[in-house]
Design a protein around this motif. Structure first.
Motif, PDB file in Angstrom:
ATOM      1  N   ALA A 135       2.181 -37.487 -54.829  1.00  0.00           N
ATOM      2  CA  ALA A 135       2.205 -38.839 -54.255  1.00  0.00           C
ATOM      3  C   ALA A 135       3.540 -39.535 -54.480  1.00  0.00           C
ATOM      4  CB  ALA A 135       1.064 -39.666 -54.837  1.00  0.00           C
ATOM      5  N   GLY A 136       4.150 -39.313 -55.646  1.00  0.00           N
ATOM      6  CA  GLY A 136       5.397 -40.007 -55.958  1.00  0.00           C
ATOM      7  C   GLY A 136       6.608 -39.420 -55.250  1.00  0.00           C
ATOM      8  N   PHE A 137       6.427 -38.307 -54.520  1.00  0.00           N
ATOM      9  CA  PHE A 137       7.582 -37.624 -53.937  1.00  0.00           C
ATOM     10  C   PHE A 137       7.601 -37.701 -52.420  1.00  0.00           C
ATOM     11  CE2 PHE A 137       6.836 -35.794 -58.077  1.00  0.00           C
ATOM     12  CZ  PHE A 137       8.108 -35.749 -58.620  1.00  0.00           C
ATOM     13  N   THR A 190      -9.331 -24.154 -52.371  1.00  0.00           N
ATOM     14  CA  THR A 190      -8.566 -24.821 -51.316  1.00  0.00           C
ATOM     15  C   THR A 190      -8.819 -26.325 -51.317  1.00  0.00           C
ATOM     16  OG1 THR A 190      -8.405 -22.868 -49.923  1.00  0.00           O
ATOM     17  CG2 THR A 190      -8.280 -24.994 -48.812  1.00  0.00           C
ATOM     18  N   ILE A 191     -10.090 -26.721 -51.437  1.00  0.00           N
ATOM     19  CA  ILE A 191     -10.406 -28.157 -51.456  1.00  0.00           C
ATOM     20  C   ILE A 191      -9.727 -28.817 -52.659  1.00  0.00           C
ATOM     21  CG2 ILE A 191     -12.275 -29.837 -51.732  1.00  0.00           C
ATOM     22  CD1 ILE A 191     -14.091 -27.820 -50.278  1.00  0.00           C
ATOM     23  N   PHE A 192      -9.848 -28.164 -53.812  1.00  0.00           N
ATOM     24  CA  PHE A 192      -9.258 -28.699 -55.036  1.00  0.00           C
ATOM     25  C   PHE A 192      -7.736 -28.797 -54.914  1.00  0.00           C
ATOM     26  CE2 PHE A 192      -7.530 -27.542 -59.331  1.00  0.00           C
ATOM     27  CZ  PHE A 192      -7.802 -28.753 -59.942  1.00  0.00           C
ATOM     28  N   GLY A 193      -7.103 -27.723 -54.415  1.00  0.00           N
ATOM     29  CA  GLY A 193      -5.651 -27.702 -54.298  1.00  0.00           C
ATOM     30  C   GLY A 193      -5.140 -28.763 -53.331  1.00  0.00           C
ATOM     31  N   THR A 194      -5.851 -28.939 -52.214  1.00  0.00           N
ATOM     32  CA  THR A 194      -5.444 -29.952 -51.247  1.00  0.00           C
ATOM     33  C   THR A 194      -5.446 -31.328 -51.895  1.00  0.00           C
ATOM     34  OG1 THR A 194      -6.562 -28.596 -49.602  1.00  0.00           O
ATOM     35  CG2 THR A 194      -5.868 -30.774 -48.905  1.00  0.00           C
ATOM     36  N   GLY A 195      -6.519 -31.628 -52.654  1.00  0.00           N
ATOM     37  CA  GLY A 195      -6.605 -32.931 -53.303  1.00  0.00           C
ATOM     38  C   GLY A 195      -5.580 -33.097 -54.410  1.00  0.00           C
ATOM     39  N   LEU A 196      -5.510 -32.101 -55.289  1.00  0.00           N
ATOM     40  CA  LEU A 196      -4.636 -32.230 -56.460  1.00  0.00           C
ATOM     41  C   LEU A 196      -3.163 -32.304 -56.038  1.00  0.00           C
ATOM     42  CD1 LEU A 196      -4.732 -32.376 -59.531  1.00  0.00           C
ATOM     43  CD2 LEU A 196      -4.373 -29.911 -59.604  1.00  0.00           C
ATOM     44  N   SER A 197      -2.779 -31.522 -55.011  1.00  0.00           N
ATOM     45  CA  SER A 197      -1.388 -31.563 -54.565  1.00  0.00           C
ATOM     46  C   SER A 197      -1.040 -32.948 -54.038  1.00  0.00           C
ATOM     47  CB  SER A 197      -1.144 -30.503 -53.499  1.00  0.00           C
ATOM     48  OG  SER A 197      -1.881 -30.800 -52.338  1.00  0.00           O
ATOM     49  N   TYR A 230      12.243 -24.816 -45.623  1.00  0.00           N
ATOM     50  CA  TYR A 230      11.790 -24.931 -44.238  1.00  0.00           C
ATOM     51  C   TYR A 230      11.902 -26.346 -43.718  1.00  0.00           C
ATOM     52  CZ  TYR A 230       8.835 -23.890 -40.182  1.00  0.00           C
ATOM     53  OH  TYR A 230       8.356 -23.719 -38.906  1.00  0.00           O
ATOM     54  N   THR A 231      11.305 -27.301 -44.472  1.00  0.00           N
ATOM     55  CA  THR A 231      11.347 -28.708 -43.997  1.00  0.00           C
ATOM     56  C   THR A 231      11.940 -29.611 -45.042  1.00  0.00           C
ATOM     57  OG1 THR A 231       9.298 -29.254 -45.114  1.00  0.00           O
ATOM     58  CG2 THR A 231       9.126 -28.631 -42.813  1.00  0.00           C
ATOM     59  N   PRO A 232      12.947 -29.411 -45.760  1.00  0.00           N
ATOM     60  CA  PRO A 232      13.175 -29.819 -47.158  1.00  0.00           C
ATOM     61  C   PRO A 232      12.627 -31.184 -47.604  1.00  0.00           C
ATOM     62  CG  PRO A 232      15.181 -29.972 -45.886  1.00  0.00           C
ATOM     63  CD  PRO A 232      14.137 -29.432 -44.972  1.00  0.00           C
ATOM     64  N   PHE A 233      11.347 -31.431 -47.392  1.00  0.00           N
ATOM     65  CA  PHE A 233      10.699 -32.606 -47.989  1.00  0.00           C
ATOM     66  C   PHE A 233       9.228 -32.266 -48.190  1.00  0.00           C
ATOM     67  CE2 PHE A 233      10.597 -33.136 -43.376  1.00  0.00           C
ATOM     68  CZ  PHE A 233       9.259 -33.322 -43.154  1.00  0.00           C
ATOM     69  N   TRP A 234       8.500 -33.135 -48.906  1.00  0.00           N
ATOM     70  CA  TRP A 234       7.088 -32.898 -49.165  1.00  0.00           C
ATOM     71  C   TRP A 234       6.249 -33.929 -48.432  1.00  0.00           C
ATOM     72  CZ3 TRP A 234       2.725 -30.728 -50.550  1.00  0.00           C
ATOM     73  CH2 TRP A 234       1.645 -31.536 -50.944  1.00  0.00           C
ATOM     74  N   SER A 235       5.209 -33.469 -47.740  1.00  0.00           N
ATOM     75  CA  SER A 235       4.221 -34.406 -47.227  1.00  0.00           C
ATOM     76  C   SER A 235       2.847 -33.775 -47.419  1.00  0.00           C
ATOM     77  CB  SER A 235       4.484 -34.727 -45.752  1.00  0.00           C
ATOM     78  OG  SER A 235       4.192 -33.609 -44.965  1.00  0.00           O
TER      79      SER A 235
END
Lengths: 362, 307
Positions: free
Chosen positions: B110-112, B98-105, B211-216
């Protein structure tokens, strides 16, 4: 390919000490490859993350200040994890400690309360409230587990979100500084409600000494007392612990109270030392990073002292990397995750002989 | 007219429940094989980030969803390597994931940040979708909803009616006996973990594509953990996951509507409702479940082949 594990019959000290170092080296290597893939210089990144913070006086102090909450939380977590109990909500207990202790700092702000007996009692009481706040918050998942069998992993984590929202509400509502131009933050505590700095004009505060003392006491309790033995036995041989007549329900409550209390102490130390007021975000994820610290320190308080410095380094290096390499804080988080994985693999390698069996199915 | 609004509200409940159903059904199958993957949150957020990236770059929702699933599978494979290959404690490995996925995602996505896509269209079956009151609800959802329900039905059939499903449950209940019977314990567990990863990735994909059609960054907001709780809530039975997820979807929507209507309660308290509800659900079901021990007996235990 198949990975075969054979238990090692006798574990060597060299292996136990070497494993975390190899793990750290492995994580740095993987991190370097990721940075290279992102089109940045791994050598520069290594310098920014791991060398530069060690070269200057102020950043060395900053290192100790950042390591302080990590040590406090991780020493508590080592008791839980040794007993095979999974408190992963230290972040929430940290916040509760900061809030309950900080509440006294806000109450005593205008000095009216200090007139008769002086203000000497305020700081110790704040620290005590911090411990109590964290311990009580940690006892919720512990009691739910002992009484009703609810998974302490999930309840302790859910309470983190609740604590974050609660803090947010407090600093925008009841705890808000009335003269603060509507910023979501409390008043700045009086000096008497702040942890003293160890030297004039420096960053190092008394919490660092506190963390050192807690780690030493933790090491002693875990290694040399009956309670410490009970904790270790409950984790390594639960059946034997029950036959020996140890009460595992009482033990669950005890280790959760200890780890919550220490996380709460870390919270109030951060609030009364580093920050000096309550804000919506009093922790950059210390409660979760401390989990990595606990494992990197091999669940031993002395090892945790060293491990906390390493993880504190990633925080400070991470801040510098934002400026110098335009790598955001997610890099730090991803690296911490990789580090934890490497530490866990290295841990397996100390307990088992690992054989890679190519060509074999299953 | 009011009944039309009622139908719309129910549809938002289904929308809120769908990612939870997807993630929870995958984790349920994983756990029935004896693997406790606490990294659902990490797999889900990776799925969310890569699904959005994939869909944005290719312009195809389908390819985006596949990217999300692959991201989840890759994360699950990493988890399988750690816990099944190296016999690492599953709780610790799940946290690391989970820690790794949160960081890597965050790094990869970042560019999106700030970009937007259109939501995928809803299914339309002439006649059925136009039925009054229930047409949209049952026959006019987006395609992910039907996939989610299909997966639940498939998992229910697989676990209780198929031979492989029986072998999977045996692996989760007693890995030593399963091994003695000649069942491939580690392979079964690895594949079950991969299925869980694909579902969690798809759940993440649903968040950013429909659901929210964007990424944050950090947008899963604990849904992975809630899905883990749902598996306990469902007593490891597939159809109960749907019930639980709909209740949670309902609670989420209720607090959103309450915030919009500003009924005087602090917004933070209302935002805390899903998390508090999770705790309450865990408590209620755990105390009942203890009587007839429904959890897979070997859940969370590493298997090391005896020799």
């Amino acid at each position: 390919m198949r990975i075969d594990l054979e238990p090692r019959l006798n574990r060597s000290l060299a292996l136990d000490l070497g494993a975390p170092i190899v793990a750290l080296a492995g994580a740095i290597l993987i991190g370097g490859i990721v940075i290279w893939l992102l089109g940045k210089s791994p050598a520069l990144a290594f310098q920014v993350y791991f060398i530069n913070p060690l070269l200057e006086g102020w950043s060395l102090q900053e290192l100790a200040v950042k390591a302080c909450p990590l040590v406090l939380i991780a020493v508590g977590l080592s008791f839980c994890y040794r007993a095979n109990l999974w408190n992963i909500g230290a972040e929430g207990q940290f916040i509760l400690g900061g809030v309950l202790g900080g509440w006294l700092g806000i109450l005593t702000h205008d000095e009216a309360y200090q007139g008769v007996i002086g203000g000497w009692w305020i700081l110790p009481t704040m620290l005590a409230l911090g411990v109590i706040g964290g311990a009580i918050y940690a006892l919720i998942p512990a009691l739910l587990r002992v009484w009703l069998g609810a998974s302490e992993i999930l309840t302790s984590l859910m309470l983190v979100y609740v604590a974050e929202l609660g803090l947010d509400w407090l600093v925008r509502g009841p705890f808000k500084d009335p003269d603060g131009f509507n910023f979501p933050q409390s008043v700045v505590f009086d000096d008497i409600a702040r942890l003293p700095f160890l030297a004039e004009g420096e960053r190092l505060h008394a919490g660092v000494l506190l963390a050192l003392i807690v780690a030493l006491i933790g090491a002693f309790v875990l290694a040399r007392t009956l309670f410490g033995f009970e904790v270790r036995l409950a984790g390594e041989a639960p059946r034997a612990a029950r036959f020996a007549g140890f009460d595992d329900r009482k033990l669950t409550l005890m280790v959760f109270a200890i780890s919550g209390g220490l996380a709460g102490l870390a919270g109030i130390v951060e609030v009364a030392g580093q920050i000096g007021q309550l804000t919506p975000k009093i922790s950059p994820g210390y409660g979760f990073t401390a989990i990595i610290v606990a494992f990197l320190g091999r669940l031993s308080p002395i090892g945790i002292l060293v491990a906390a410095l390493v993880l504190a380094l990633t925080y400070i290096g991470g801040e510098a990397a934002q400026v110098e390499l335009s790598l955001n804080s997610d890099m730090t988080r991803a690296f911490q995750g990789v580090l934890l994985m490497c530490v866990l693999i290295a841990d397996t390698a100390t307990r088992y002989r690992v054989r890679l069996n190519f060509g074999a199915a299953r | 007219m009011t009944s039309e609004i009622f139908q719309l509200v129910l549809m938002t409940v289904v929308t809120a429940a769908t990612p939870l159903i997807l993630a929870a059904i995958g984790e349920l199958v994983t756990e029935r094989a004896g693997v406790l993957n606490l990294g659902v949150e990490g797999m889900m957020i990776m799925g969310a980030a890569l699904a959005f990236a994939g869909a944005y770059l290719t312009g195809s929702t389908t390819l985006g969803a596949i990217c999300g699933m692959l991201a989840g599978v890759a994360m699950a494979a990493l988890f399988g390597l750690l816990t099944i290959g190296f016999a690492i404690n599953q709780v610790a490995a799940g946290l690391a994931l989970t820690i790794f996925g949160t960081g890597l995602s965050g790094l990869l996505g970042a560019g999106f940040v700030g970009l937007k896509r259109d939501r995928p269209g809803h299914v339309h079956i002439p006649g059925l979708s136009d039925l009054p009151y229930v047409g949209q609800l049952f026959f006019g959802e987006d395609i992910f909803v039907y996939i989610a329900f299909g997966l639940v039905a498939g998992a229910a059939w697989f676990l209780s009616r198929s031979r492989t499903g029986l072998a999977l449950r045996a692996t989760g209940d007693n890995h030593q006996s399963a091994h003695a019977l000649g069942l491939p314990v580690r392979r079964t567990r690895f594949l079950a973990a991969l299925f869980g990863g694909a579902c969690a990735g798809l759940a993440g994909a649903y968040l950013t594509l429909a659901y929210t059609p964007f990424w944050s960054p950090g947008m899963t907001a604990g849904r992975g953990w809630i899905a883990l709780a749902l598996v306990v809530f469902a007593s490891w039975k597939p159809w109960r996951v749907v019930l639980g997820a709909l209740l949670f979807g309902g609670a989420t929507m209720l607090q959103l509507h309450a915030q919009a209507a500003s009924i005087g309660l602090p917004g933070q308290l209302l935002s805390a409702v899903p998390y508090l509800a999770t705790i309450v659900a865990l408590v209620l079901l755990s105390s009942g479940a203890r009587k007839n021990a429904t959890a897979p007996a070997a859940l969370g235990q590493a298997f090391i082949a005896p020799r």
